[in-house]
Enzyme design. Structure first.
Site, PDB file in Angstrom:
ATOM      1  N   CYS A  80       0.841  -1.149  -0.099  1.00  0.00           N
ATOM      2  CA  CYS A  80       0.016   0.105  -0.022  1.00  0.00           C
ATOM      3  C   CYS A  80       0.793   1.337   0.072  1.00  0.00           C
ATOM      4  CB  CYS A  80      -0.802  -0.193   1.222  1.00  0.00           C
ATOM      5  SG  CYS A  80      -1.812   1.421   1.537  1.00  0.00           S
ATOM      6  N   CYS A 191      -0.609   3.967  -6.488  1.00  0.00           N
ATOM      7  CA  CYS A 191      -1.652   3.298  -5.500  1.00  0.00           C
ATOM      8  C   CYS A 191      -1.669   1.834  -5.952  1.00  0.00           C
ATOM      9  CB  CYS A 191      -2.880   4.180  -5.612  1.00  0.00           C
ATOM     10  SG  CYS A 191      -4.122   3.381  -4.656  1.00  0.00           S
TER      11      CYS A 191
HETATM   12  N1  DGL Z   1      -4.090   0.641  -1.998  1.00  0.00           N
HETATM   13  C1  DGL Z   1      -3.699   1.931  -1.464  1.00  0.00           C
HETATM   14  C2  DGL Z   1      -2.272   2.673  -1.981  1.00  0.00           C
HETATM   15  O1  DGL Z   1      -1.463   2.121  -2.598  1.00  0.00           O
HETATM   16  C3  DGL Z   1      -4.317   2.570  -0.311  1.00  0.00           C
HETATM   17  C4  DGL Z   1      -5.789   3.263  -1.187  1.00  0.00           C
HETATM   18  C5  DGL Z   1      -6.619   3.708  -0.182  1.00  0.00           C
HETATM   19  O2  DGL Z   1      -6.908   3.102   0.817  1.00  0.00           O
HETATM   20  O3  DGL Z   1      -6.904   4.792  -0.172  1.00  0.00           O
HETATM   21  O4  DGL Z   1      -2.342   3.682  -1.645  1.00  0.00           O
END
Ligand code: DGL
Length: 285
Positions: A80, A191
């Site tokens: 993440c 993301c």
């Molecule tokens: N998948 C996540 C990232 O890489 C988080 C997205 C989120 O929860 O806002 O930032």
């Protein structure tokens, strides 16, 4: 399904995200390291992370790491970008003997490959606010123009399984059309949710624009670390077990896993109790 009589395999690679995004990284880990057992945790009770204060995301990341370590993980992959921006530094300080692999926007390869000298980055507000992003830009984006967009609503659309709908395409167009007008030839997915809409992104930008998904590079980093610390699992004739946990809605999570091509054989719900995650609940789910 899991019961309280089962526990996670020792020495799993533990991977987490706010939701299903980190599955884009997990899938690369499964491909590259087919003998490794894994635990994946989607903190869907708290998704999206990207609009939350960094401090709050840091608290979640610490609690999830504690949960993984209590379940004998051999490595924690922060799949993440938002949690990496908010917490990776703190995690390494707090758990100095734990191996972490995190995410950072792939500005370096983008800056090396761009010919127009203009690169677009899609990430959450929290990722853009973090020091990690500022340092990546400072180190790697010299001489390159970097445009940014937070794609409001895109993570929620992906969580809801809206991978191909007109609304999702509209969000992507709103982010990328102005960047295209400014001459980008490279888009960095900052993301881990966004690789699930690469077909839509590619449709909007056209084939002449390169879209960089860092997940394969992250899986390679996991492999390098395992080799460096001699932590690879021996290969067996049977495949390793993969566990999938969510703090959110279990049936919806299971459906999404299957839709994305994961074998959702071992799935379970975890629960937040104050600032910590409870272990596998003592009931048959
Ligand atoms: N998948 C996540 C990232 O890489 C988080 C997205 C989120 O929860 O806002 O930032």
């Amino acid at each position: 399904m899991m019961t309280n009589k089962q526990s996670f395999p020792l020495n799993s690679i533990a991977v987490f995200d706010s939701g299903i995004g980190g599955l884009s990284v997990l899938s690369e880990i499964h491909q590259l390291l087919p003998d490794e057992p894994t635990i994946y945790l989607a903190d869907q009770a708290n998704v999206p992370y990207g609009s939350r204060p960094l401090e709050e995301v840091r608290r979640f990341a610490i609690a999830i790491t504690e949960f993984f370590l209590a379940n004998q993980a051999k490595m924690v992959v922060v799949a993440c970008n938002t949690a990496s921006a908010a917490a990776l530094h703190e995690l390494r300080l707090r758990f100095p003997t734990t191996l972490f692999v995190g995410m950072e926007p792939a500005i370096k390869p983008a800056a090396e490959q761009t010919r127009s000298g203009v690169v677009g980055v899609l990430a959450t507000p929290a990722t853009f606010q973090g020091e990690l992003y500022a340092s990546v830009i400072e180190r790697f984006a010299q001489g390159v123009k970097v445009l940014q967009d937070t794609c409001p609503g895109l993570v929620s659309q992906i969580e809801a399984g809206q991978l191909e709908t007109p609304q999702t395409k509209q969000i992507i167009e709103k982010a990328l059309n102005p960047m295209l007008a400014s001459g980008i030839d490279t888009v960095v997915l900052g993301c881990t949710h966004y690789p699930f809409v690469i077909p839509l992104i590619q449709e909007v930008v056209g084939q002449g624009v390169r879209v960089i998904d860092p997940a394969p590079a992250v899986a390679k980093q996991v492999a390098r670390m395992l080799d460096h610390y001699h932590l690879r699992s021996p290969s067996h004739s049977s495949s390793p077990t993969h566990y999938y946990l969510t703090s959110g809605n279990l049936p919806a999570f299971r459906n999404m896993l299957m839709r994305l091509g994961f074998e959702a054989e071992h799935t379970s719900k975890v629960f937040w109790r104050g600032n910590s995650l409870t272990p596998v609940p003592p009931i048959d789910l």
